[in-house]
Design an enzyme around this catalytic site. Structure first.
Site, mmCIF file in Angstrom:
data_model
loop_
_atom_site.group_PDB
_atom_site.id
_atom_site.type_symbol
_atom_site.label_atom_id
_atom_site.label_comp_id
_atom_site.label_asym_id
_atom_site.label_seq_id
_atom_site.Cartn_x
_atom_site.Cartn_y
_atom_site.Cartn_z
ATOM 1 N NE ARG A 1 -1.791 1.569 -5.840
ATOM 2 C CZ ARG A 1 -1.844 1.784 -4.522
ATOM 3 N NH1 ARG A 1 -2.639 2.711 -4.020
ATOM 4 N NH2 ARG A 1 -1.117 1.069 -3.693
ATOM 5 C CG ASP B 1 5.605 -1.923 5.208
ATOM 6 O OD1 ASP B 1 5.498 -1.842 6.433
ATOM 7 O OD2 ASP B 1 4.720 -1.536 4.412
HETATM 8 N N1 HPA Z 1 2.309 -5.725 0.961
HETATM 9 C C1 HPA Z 1 1.324 -5.256 0.194
HETATM 10 N N2 HPA Z 1 0.998 -3.983 0.142
HETATM 11 C C2 HPA Z 1 1.713 -3.121 0.886
HETATM 12 C C3 HPA Z 1 2.742 -3.533 1.686
HETATM 13 C C4 HPA Z 1 3.052 -4.909 1.723
HETATM 14 O O1 HPA Z 1 3.973 -5.340 2.431
HETATM 15 N N3 HPA Z 1 3.251 -2.433 2.313
HETATM 16 C C5 HPA Z 1 2.542 -1.381 1.877
HETATM 17 N N4 HPA Z 1 1.598 -1.778 1.002
#
Ligand code: HPA
Length: 236
Positions: free
Chosen positions: A88, A205
């Site tokens: 993945r 993020d």
């Molecule tokens: N949460 C869940 N999945 C994600 C996030 C997140 O903040 N950022 C990228 N995939």
């Protein structure tokens, strides 16, 4: 042969399949990195392709988002199409202060807020883990890449993206590195079916600081991860 979600012929997938969540990313990978790529699935727009990378057959198939969707596609690939290894590749939100945009996280384990493993009626809590041979190979390839910060550890496969209740703090206290949404189901299926799986993610993020990657940053760091995953596939 076909399944409710995959129309591919028998033998249409390589033994190793890369799975991004986004089917258009699967198309991008096939067009950018594979030679002789052919589309093998288009059901529900969940595109799948098989081609060659450095002369080795490799497939790439969209998984969709969340444990149920990953659960369906990875089960069908493992059980009905003879796939042995699923890598993945995705994005993640980091919850450890030293994990920054563009860093690479490999999921040795996948905690979850999903109920996916309830189907097995186990007399306790199952601990879903990556295939060690895949993890070892992928980590060595990533570490050899200059400028790529790669960390291996636990992730959380969350069921909720827009979560305004559950504090990431509790998972952070348990040493969990980052949050994504699919690896738990993938690891459960691999365990149940005697196959191999690994999730790797670029940090898009930083949930502790609220910093998010620009589309350009996402693209660049995602490309580095794709090459790590493809080189892993070619080494198996
Ligand atoms: N949460 C869940 N999945 C994600 C996030 C997140 O903040 N950022 C990228 N995939």
């Amino acid at each position: 042969m076909s399944t409710p979600h995959i129309e591919a012929e028998n033998g249409a997938y390589a033994k190793t399949v890369l799975m991004p969540g986004d089917p258009l990313r699967a198309k991008f990978i096939a067009k950018t990195f594979l030679t002789d790529a052919v589309q093998v699935n288009g059901v529900r727009g969940m595109l799948g392709f098989t081609g060659k990378y450095k002369g080795v057959p490799v497939s790439v198939q969209g998984s969709g988002m969340g444990c149920p969707s990953m659960g369906i596609y990875s089960y069908e690939l493992f059980q009905f199409y003879g796939v042995e290894n699923i890598l993945r590749i995705g994005t993640t939100g980091s919850i450890r202060a030293d994990l920054h945009l563009g860093d690479l996280v490999m999921a040795a384990g996948a905690c979850t807020s999903s109920n996916y493993a309830a189907q097995y009626h186990l007399p306790g809590t199952f601990a879903p883990i990556a295939s060690f041979p895949l993890l070892k190979t992928a980590e060595a390839i990533a570490s050899a890449r200059e400028g790529l910060h790669c960390v291996v550890g636990n992730v959380l496969s969350a069921d909720v993206f827009y979560d305004d209740v559950s504090p990431v703090d509790d998972w952070k206290k348990m040493g969990v590195l980052a949050i994504e949404m699919e690896s738990n189901a993938l690891y459960c299926n691999a365990a149940r079916l005697g196959k191999n799986a690994l999730g790797m993610f670029t940090v898009s993020d930083e949930l502790l600081t609220g910093v998010h990657a620009t589309p350009e940053q996402r693209q660049t760091s995602f490309t580095a991860m794709m090459e790590v995953a493809l080189d892993t596939a070619a080494a198996l």
